[in-house]
Design an enzyme around this catalytic site. Structure first.
Site, PDB file in Angstrom:
ATOM      1  N   ASN A   1       0.840  -1.212   0.000  1.00  0.00           N
ATOM      2  CA  ASN A   1       0.000   0.000   0.000  1.00  0.00           C
ATOM      3  C   ASN A   1       0.867   1.250   0.000  1.00  0.00           C
ATOM      4  O   ASN A   1       0.577   2.213  -0.715  1.00  0.00           O
ATOM      5  CB  ASN A   1      -0.935   0.010   1.222  1.00  0.00           C
TER       6      ASN A   1
ATOM      7  N   MET B   1       0.644  -2.646  12.200  1.00  0.00           N
ATOM      8  CA  MET B   1       0.019  -3.683  13.010  1.00  0.00           C
ATOM      9  C   MET B   1       0.076  -3.430  14.522  1.00  0.00           C
ATOM     10  O   MET B   1      -0.079  -4.344  15.311  1.00  0.00           O
ATOM     11  CB  MET B   1       0.641  -5.054  12.685  1.00  0.00           C
ATOM     12  N   LYS B   2       0.300  -2.195  14.872  1.00  0.00           N
ATOM     13  CA  LYS B   2       0.356  -1.885  16.309  1.00  0.00           C
ATOM     14  C   LYS B   2      -0.743  -0.861  16.591  1.00  0.00           C
ATOM     15  O   LYS B   2      -1.049  -0.023  15.739  1.00  0.00           O
ATOM     16  CB  LYS B   2       1.727  -1.281  16.587  1.00  0.00           C
ATOM     17  N   ILE B   3      -1.327  -0.945  17.768  1.00  0.00           N
ATOM     18  CA  ILE B   3      -2.390   0.008  18.101  1.00  0.00           C
ATOM     19  C   ILE B   3      -1.762   1.267  18.691  1.00  0.00           C
ATOM     20  O   ILE B   3      -0.921   1.192  19.584  1.00  0.00           O
ATOM     21  CB  ILE B   3      -3.395  -0.635  19.091  1.00  0.00           C
ATOM     22  N   LEU B   4      -2.149   2.414  18.156  1.00  0.00           N
ATOM     23  CA  LEU B   4      -1.618   3.675  18.686  1.00  0.00           C
ATOM     24  C   LEU B   4      -2.313   3.984  20.005  1.00  0.00           C
ATOM     25  O   LEU B   4      -3.534   3.788  20.123  1.00  0.00           O
ATOM     26  CB  LEU B   4      -1.883   4.803  17.688  1.00  0.00           C
TER      27      LEU B   4
ATOM     28  N   HIS C   1      -8.527  -1.048   6.567  1.00  0.00           N
ATOM     29  CA  HIS C   1      -8.816  -2.308   7.257  1.00  0.00           C
ATOM     30  C   HIS C   1      -9.370  -3.310   6.243  1.00  0.00           C
ATOM     31  O   HIS C   1     -10.256  -2.963   5.451  1.00  0.00           O
ATOM     32  CB  HIS C   1      -9.831  -2.054   8.374  1.00  0.00           C
TER      33      HIS C   1
HETATM   34  C1  GRF Z   1      -3.285  -4.744   4.252  1.00  0.00           C
HETATM   35  O1  GRF Z   1      -3.999  -5.793   3.712  1.00  0.00           O
HETATM   36  C2  GRF Z   1      -4.065  -4.008   5.315  1.00  0.00           C
HETATM   37  O2  GRF Z   1      -5.434  -4.094   5.146  1.00  0.00           O
HETATM   38  C3  GRF Z   1      -3.679  -4.724   6.556  1.00  0.00           C
HETATM   39  O3  GRF Z   1      -2.339  -5.065   6.371  1.00  0.00           O
HETATM   40  C4  GRF Z   1      -2.073  -5.245   4.977  1.00  0.00           C
HETATM   41  C5  GRF Z   1      -0.834  -4.496   4.627  1.00  0.00           C
HETATM   42  O4  GRF Z   1      -0.286  -4.846   3.412  1.00  0.00           O
HETATM   43  N1  GRF Z   1      -3.958  -3.904   7.701  1.00  0.00           N
HETATM   44  P1  GRF Z   1       0.943  -4.037   2.814  1.00  0.00           P
HETATM   45  O5  GRF Z   1       2.008  -3.983   3.900  1.00  0.00           O
HETATM   46  O6  GRF Z   1       0.473  -2.675   2.441  1.00  0.00           O
HETATM   47  O7  GRF Z   1       1.402  -4.828   1.642  1.00  0.00           O
END
Ligand code: GRF
Length: 185
Positions: free
Chosen positions: A16, A88-91, A107
């Protein structure tokens, strides 16, 4: 056009992040990525910071001290918006309050359904007909802020966790781009 200054937070692959950087290189896109923060020093996505010479910072998981350092960096870089892209961590509530500006997250489910982790497993075991992704503002409730863009696809009988993940990610790239243009243009 004066672009707003964004900081992208990542934890892993950064696909992303890559798309957001590519979009931000377009003249008409409302944001510039000025800083990248990862809570994982081996996040694959950090290669994009290096590739495009974007400053980056590793967020150590030692809570308050780190949050303080991150807040200072965000201030130094005059960051207007935080984008959580696979972070992947909650702020902490304190962090969200102290930053005081917009924070956006993506999400991999159709919120408010399936907040939290392991969404694809739960989507399949719940026999959902469709799934997708949601771009939303971050507030103090997990995956609970105002929704900006949602995109969905229908689930096929042959789908499994990895196909759902792949299809969802393709939608995520579009959803992020639409949401950022919608909110900041
Ligand atoms: C995404 O699918 C997002 O929805 C989730 O983690 C993934 C991250 O993928 N929270 P990337 O690191 O952007 O490839």
């Amino acid at each position: 056009m004066v672009k707003k200054k964004a900081c992208v937070f990542i934890s892993g692959r950064g696909s992303n992040l890559r798309k957001i950087i590519l979009n931000s290189n377009n003249y008409n896109f409302p944001l510039k990525i000025n800083l990248i923060i990862s809570n994982n020093k081996s996040a694959e996505g950090l290669k994009y910071a290096k590739k495009w010479s974007i400053p980056f910072l590793i967020f150590k998981n030692r809570e308050l001290l780190s949050e303080k350092i991150v807040l200072k960096k965000l201030k130094d870089f005059r960051i207007d918006i935080i984008i959580l892209a696979g972070y992947m961590k909650i702020l902490s509530k304190k962090f969200i309050r102290s930053f005081g500006k917009k924070i956006i997250n993506i999400h991999p489910s159709l919120l408010p359904k399936f907040k939290g982790l392991n969404t694809f497993e739960r989507v399949l075991s719940n026999k959902e007909k469709k799934t997708g992704c949601t771009v939303h503002y971050v507030n103090e409730k997990l995956d609970g802020g105002k929704i900006i863009v949602k995109k969905f696809f229908y689930i096929k009988k042959t789908d499994n966790i990895s196909t759902l993940k792949r299809k969802t990610q393709l939608l995520e790239y579009k959803a992020f781009s639409e949401a950022l243009i919608k909110e900041f243009n």
